[in-house]
Scaffold this active site. Structure first.
Site, PDB file in Angstrom:
ATOM      1  N   VAL A  53       0.847  -1.193   0.000  1.00 39.09           N
ATOM      2  CA  VAL A  53       0.000   0.000   0.000  1.00 39.09           C
ATOM      3  C   VAL A  53       0.878   1.237   0.000  1.00 39.09           C
ATOM      4  O   VAL A  53       2.090   1.161   0.203  1.00 39.09           O
ATOM      5  CB  VAL A  53      -0.942   0.036   1.235  1.00 39.09           C
ATOM      6  CG1 VAL A  53      -1.865  -1.170   1.264  1.00 39.09           C
ATOM      7  CG2 VAL A  53      -0.152   0.159   2.533  1.00 39.09           C
ATOM      8  N   SER A  54       0.257   2.381  -0.192  1.00 41.12           N
ATOM      9  CA  SER A  54       0.965   3.647  -0.059  1.00 41.12           C
ATOM     10  C   SER A  54       1.187   3.960   1.417  1.00 41.12           C
ATOM     11  O   SER A  54       0.306   3.727   2.245  1.00 41.12           O
ATOM     12  CB  SER A  54       0.136   4.782  -0.675  1.00 41.12           C
ATOM     13  OG  SER A  54      -0.094   4.576  -2.041  1.00 41.12           O
ATOM     14  N   ALA A 105       2.080  10.012  -3.412  1.00 37.72           N
ATOM     15  CA  ALA A 105       2.266  11.066  -4.406  1.00 37.72           C
ATOM     16  C   ALA A 105       1.258  12.196  -4.194  1.00 37.72           C
ATOM     17  O   ALA A 105       1.621  13.380  -4.184  1.00 37.72           O
ATOM     18  CB  ALA A 105       2.119  10.486  -5.811  1.00 37.72           C
ATOM     19  N   HIS A 145       6.846   6.210 -10.278  1.00 32.40           N
ATOM     20  CA  HIS A 145       7.598   5.071 -10.795  1.00 32.40           C
ATOM     21  C   HIS A 145       8.259   5.349 -12.143  1.00 32.40           C
ATOM     22  O   HIS A 145       8.940   6.343 -12.307  1.00 32.40           O
ATOM     23  CB  HIS A 145       6.714   3.827 -10.846  1.00 32.40           C
ATOM     24  CG  HIS A 145       6.293   3.325  -9.495  1.00 32.40           C
ATOM     25  ND1 HIS A 145       7.078   3.449  -8.381  1.00 32.40           N
ATOM     26  CD2 HIS A 145       5.146   2.712  -9.083  1.00 32.40           C
ATOM     27  CE1 HIS A 145       6.458   2.921  -7.340  1.00 32.40           C
ATOM     28  NE2 HIS A 145       5.284   2.481  -7.739  1.00 32.40           N
TER      29      HIS A 145
END
Length: 267
Positions: A53-54, A105, A145
């Site tokens: 996960v983030s 992000a 990415h």
């Protein structure tokens, strides 16, 4: 045991040995692949054993999952980029595409933009962001990415490297993706050992995972795949250590102070 990761080269490289039964003592693993904005939601709705996960999603997940000190993506020079067709002074009044509303992000962008007020923020599948900015559907797009290696092909320019902004502002590395283990279902210490062994085996002989990585790399060229792995699979993938944990706390505490996320515990 189930494992939910992204199809990105850093994840498939890291978890190749574990996913293919090459880690002594580890259980058989059933792998599901999904972009991180999807896994952030699946971790809430599904019973996942190990999941990528983030880091930005942790405040909503730590009651059910434990953060593991390995397997994720955290580093320097690897942050998200905000892209546009030409240089911008501000994103006030603009249409901005982002890869997920609980991604690191997006959280970094919200911290960076301060009081700026975009006309709209739209969550868009990652692969659609650069084409959407290039054709004018969006005024700007937030990418992660491998996009940092290929965005000039779309005729785009970097408005801000949010990784550079974060590092220059805080001195900390950038916490991007975390590996979580479900409480009560997975022995976190054992899982940590399996993942670290998987990382060691990937580094020891990268050729063993190459076919598997490329099969999931969404038509990336070999040189882009190699750059991706070199950047995102680093010492923090093997062990977050004090610096890594400090970066995670720094991000989430700063975001909580700004009212962007709930306060996180158990870090």
């Amino acid at each position: 045991m189930n494992l939910t990761i992204s199809p990105c080269p850093n994840d498939t490289f890291t978890f190749h040995a574990l996913a293919h039964g090459l880690v002594p003592g580890a259980p058989t693993v059933e792998v599901r692949y999904a972009d991180v904005d999807v896994t952030n939601t699946l971790a809430v709705t599904d019973d996942l054993d190990l999941v990528k996960v983030s880091y930005a999603a942790l405040p909503w997940l730590l009651d059910r999952y434990e953060l593991l000190p390995c397997g994720g993506a955290l580093g320097r020079g690897c942050g998200p980029l905000l892209l546009a067709r030409s240089a911008l002074r501000s994103i006030d009044g603009l249409r901005v595409a982002v890869p997920g509303d609980r991604t690191t992000a997006y959280l970094l962008m919200r911290l960076w933009m301060g009081s700026a007020s975009p006309a709209s923020i739209e969550v868009v599948p990652f692969a659609s962001i650069m084409p959407g900015v290039a054709d004018g559907t969006y005024d700007a797009g937030l990418v992660i990415h491998e996009a940092r290696f290929v965005y000039p092909r779309f005729g785009l320019t970097s408005v801000v490297d949010l990784g550079e902004w974060w590092e220059s502002t805080t001195g900390l590395p950038i916490p991007l993706g975390a590996i979580l283990a479900r409480r009560g279902a997975v022995d976190a210490a054992a899982a940590t050992g399996w993942i670290r062994e998987s990382v060691r085996r990937a580094w020891a002989d990268p050729s063993l995972s190459r076919e598997y990585v490329l099969a999931h790399a969404q038509e990336m060229e070999q040189d882009v795949v190699d750059q991706h792995i070199k950047l995102y699979v680093n010492e923090f993938t093997h062990d977050l250590g004090d610096e890594g944990y400090g970066a995670v706390r720094g991000l989430l505490n700063r975001a909580a102070d700004a009212g962007l996320v709930p306060a996180a515990s158990d870090l």
